[in-house]
Design an enzyme around this catalytic site. Sequence first.
Site, PDB file in Angstrom:
ATOM      1  N   ILE A 190      11.794  87.413 -11.761  1.00  0.00           N
ATOM      2  CA  ILE A 190      10.816  86.323 -11.760  1.00  0.00           C
ATOM      3  C   ILE A 190      10.152  86.183 -10.390  1.00  0.00           C
ATOM      4  O   ILE A 190       8.949  85.944 -10.288  1.00  0.00           O
ATOM      5  CB  ILE A 190      11.501  84.994 -12.144  1.00  0.00           C
ATOM      6  CG1 ILE A 190      12.136  85.093 -13.527  1.00  0.00           C
ATOM      7  CG2 ILE A 190      10.501  83.839 -12.106  1.00  0.00           C
ATOM      8  CD1 ILE A 190      13.172  84.017 -13.798  1.00  0.00           C
ATOM      9  N   PHE A 213      14.745  89.216 -18.585  1.00  0.00           N
ATOM     10  CA  PHE A 213      14.351  88.893 -17.214  1.00  0.00           C
ATOM     11  C   PHE A 213      15.364  87.950 -16.587  1.00  0.00           C
ATOM     12  O   PHE A 213      16.139  87.278 -17.282  1.00  0.00           O
ATOM     13  CB  PHE A 213      12.950  88.269 -17.176  1.00  0.00           C
ATOM     14  CG  PHE A 213      12.845  86.938 -17.878  1.00  0.00           C
ATOM     15  CD1 PHE A 213      13.013  85.754 -17.183  1.00  0.00           C
ATOM     16  CD2 PHE A 213      12.585  86.870 -19.242  1.00  0.00           C
ATOM     17  CE1 PHE A 213      12.914  84.523 -17.826  1.00  0.00           C
ATOM     18  CE2 PHE A 213      12.480  85.653 -19.900  1.00  0.00           C
ATOM     19  CZ  PHE A 213      12.648  84.479 -19.187  1.00  0.00           C
ATOM     20  N   CYS A 214      15.374  87.926 -15.252  1.00  0.00           N
ATOM     21  CA  CYS A 214      16.245  87.034 -14.492  1.00  0.00           C
ATOM     22  C   CYS A 214      15.564  86.741 -13.157  1.00  0.00           C
ATOM     23  O   CYS A 214      14.415  87.122 -12.943  1.00  0.00           O
ATOM     24  CB  CYS A 214      17.630  87.652 -14.297  1.00  0.00           C
ATOM     25  SG  CYS A 214      17.595  89.246 -13.439  1.00  0.00           S
ATOM     26  N   THR A 215      16.257  86.080 -12.253  1.00  0.00           N
ATOM     27  CA  THR A 215      15.627  85.615 -11.019  1.00  0.00           C
ATOM     28  C   THR A 215      15.101  86.760 -10.157  1.00  0.00           C
ATOM     29  O   THR A 215      13.931  86.806  -9.798  1.00  0.00           O
ATOM     30  CB  THR A 215      16.610  84.761 -10.200  1.00  0.00           C
ATOM     31  OG1 THR A 215      17.130  83.720 -11.021  1.00  0.00           O
ATOM     32  CG2 THR A 215      15.916  84.155  -8.987  1.00  0.00           C
TER      33      THR A 215
END
Length: 313
Positions: free
Chosen positions: A213, A184-186
């Site tokens: 996110i 996952f990332c922003t």
Amino acid sequence: MSDTFEPIRIVALYHFTPFEDPAALRGPLLELCEKEGIKGILLLAREGINGTIAGTDEGMERVMAHIRALPGCADLESKDSRAPELPFRRMKVRLKKEIVTMGEPDIDPRQGVGRYVAPEDWNALISDPDTILIDTRNDYEVAIGTFKGAEDPKTKSFREFPEWFRRRRQELEAKGRLPKIAMFCTGGIRCEKSTSFARAEGVDEVYHLKGGILKYLETVPEEESLWEGECFVFDQRVSVKHGLEIGTHDVCHACRRPLNEKDKASPLFVQGVSCPHCHNERTEEQRHRYAERERQEALAQARRAGHLGVRQK
């Protein structure tokens, strides 16, 4: 989200699509953004577009229509949020080699990425003991918030991620483990490349959080959430919480790292000049330059405030 009306629309967007001549796209895009009073940053490269922009609903509608009309961009990924004021001071459209810099020229997300997982299905995946959860963001982002149980690669930049991933995979293989991998990332763009990279390395069962996110915090109720802390964002909001409410962190104007109340209480913190994270990384000459920049910005803000005061009389 807040019940208070927030007039500014913020859009985080990206799309991998071949641009034959990104430079030819830059001028008209920047001109329209400036005409509509849009602020933020957009990156153009041969592999596509990435960035975050903000403005009024009317201006953003026209700019987003222009962006979606770019070659192959009709279905670009975007995420909306609101703010009481513009979170950027200026508008930039930059030409880059990559829209998210990984330094692996053979990785092309258009040729295949991991399996997308919707925010409402994410908890079940990462709660599975046979899933390795990896935060693909940089260390200063992870420090203020991440998912429960996530591994932190402790990278300073995304360029370091491939080497870390290869080492971690070897460790797992040495233990005889072939777990599912969830990343996952922003906002999702780094995972387009990280999962594409993982697949190129021979990992078949790799997943990533669709919308990143930000989409999770917008979609999943706080009482059901497995997110801990706040999410760093690359604008003047600094961080956001569940419901995309503006968070509690400030940012060091010298190193751009997020700061909490303890950081700001440190004797190493000087507004606009240094913080506990970067004080020992900067020379006296640099700190002097930052102090002068801070002074000039304060003067400019005072002039703007005075000008607005005259107009309101």
